[in-house]
Design an enzyme around this catalytic site. Sequence first.
Site, PDB file in Angstrom:
ATOM      1  N   VAL A  17       0.889  -1.177  -0.024  1.00 31.13           N
ATOM      2  CA  VAL A  17      -0.157   0.126  -0.006  1.00 31.13           C
ATOM      3  C   VAL A  17       0.850   1.261  -0.062  1.00 31.13           C
ATOM      4  CG1 VAL A  17      -1.981   1.188   1.125  1.00 31.13           C
ATOM      5  CG2 VAL A  17      -1.792  -1.575   0.958  1.00 31.13           C
ATOM      6  N   LYS A  37       8.022  -6.392  -8.988  1.00 31.60           N
ATOM      7  CA  LYS A  37       7.858  -7.062  -8.110  1.00 31.60           C
ATOM      8  C   LYS A  37       8.841  -8.350  -8.512  1.00 31.60           C
ATOM      9  CE  LYS A  37       6.418  -9.023  -3.975  1.00 31.60           C
ATOM     10  NZ  LYS A  37       6.253  -8.251  -2.906  1.00 31.60           N
ATOM     11  N   THR A  41       5.312 -14.589  -3.928  1.00 30.06           N
ATOM     12  CA  THR A  41       5.004 -15.821  -3.579  1.00 30.06           C
ATOM     13  C   THR A  41       3.409 -15.719  -2.786  1.00 30.06           C
ATOM     14  OG1 THR A  41       5.691 -15.490  -1.340  1.00 30.06           O
ATOM     15  CG2 THR A  41       7.679 -16.114  -3.039  1.00 30.06           C
ATOM     16  N   GLY A 111       8.745  -9.326   1.810  1.00 35.81           N
ATOM     17  CA  GLY A 111       9.235  -9.281   3.512  1.00 35.81           C
ATOM     18  C   GLY A 111      10.440  -8.267   3.773  1.00 35.81           C
TER      19      GLY A 111
END
Length: 254
Positions: A17, A37, A41, A111
């Site tokens: 976001v 990206k 996953t 992550g």
Amino acid sequence: MSIIVVTGTNTDIGKTVVTAAVAALARAQGRRVVVLKPAQTGVGPGEDGDAQVAAALAGADAVELARYPEPLAPATAARRAGLAPVGPRDVADAARKLATEYDLVLVEGAGGLLVRLDGAGGTLADAARLLTAPVLVVAAPALGTLNSVQLTAEALRARGLEALGVVIGCWPDRPGLAERCNVGELAEMAGAPLLGAVPEGSGGLAAPRFRELAGRWLAPVLGGEWDAARFEAESAPDAVAGPSGPDTATAVAG
């Protein structure tokens, strides 16, 4: 800046976001923007991944280098799926190519900064180093975030990487004591300025409303009007009223 790497201090803290908000403000300036990206996953064929979600909210384009079905670190997910991983050089080469076609390339990691992309131990930090690109850190506001932010900042410095700043990725409508106390220390822990706070739930807004409000969430260096000093003052534990006022309430309500 033609390339910005966006990393988180963990997963599920609003990185996508925040990426969308940065993209939306750049688009509002008339810039051509793409969200890259490297490795998606946990998303099946035909489903929208992070890049597609961010691009749809912002009105930007999306590019995904690889997709793996299980919700694991990219290196592990690629190995278990029997698919080729995406290494740092693949990421850097793709970003450089896109930078010849777009005014801004936002590289959204998976992550944290040091999550492994491939079996050789390559990370998003390695890709940022190859690109000599600044890194925008997205952090949670809750208890434990200061340690995560400082560790991320130290990892960036150790690699000679520039921390562009830190953005709170999911500011709650009713922040508790930990969240309020953490606001005043995030910049110090990051060794970089606090550049925004995106209200929790903003990703659920309709795209036009999201683009309309994005400038309230991010600082001028990212194209917005958000004021860090004001936010910190309103967030202070002894403040009469917190920053979960008109802007945040309106954003979440849509």
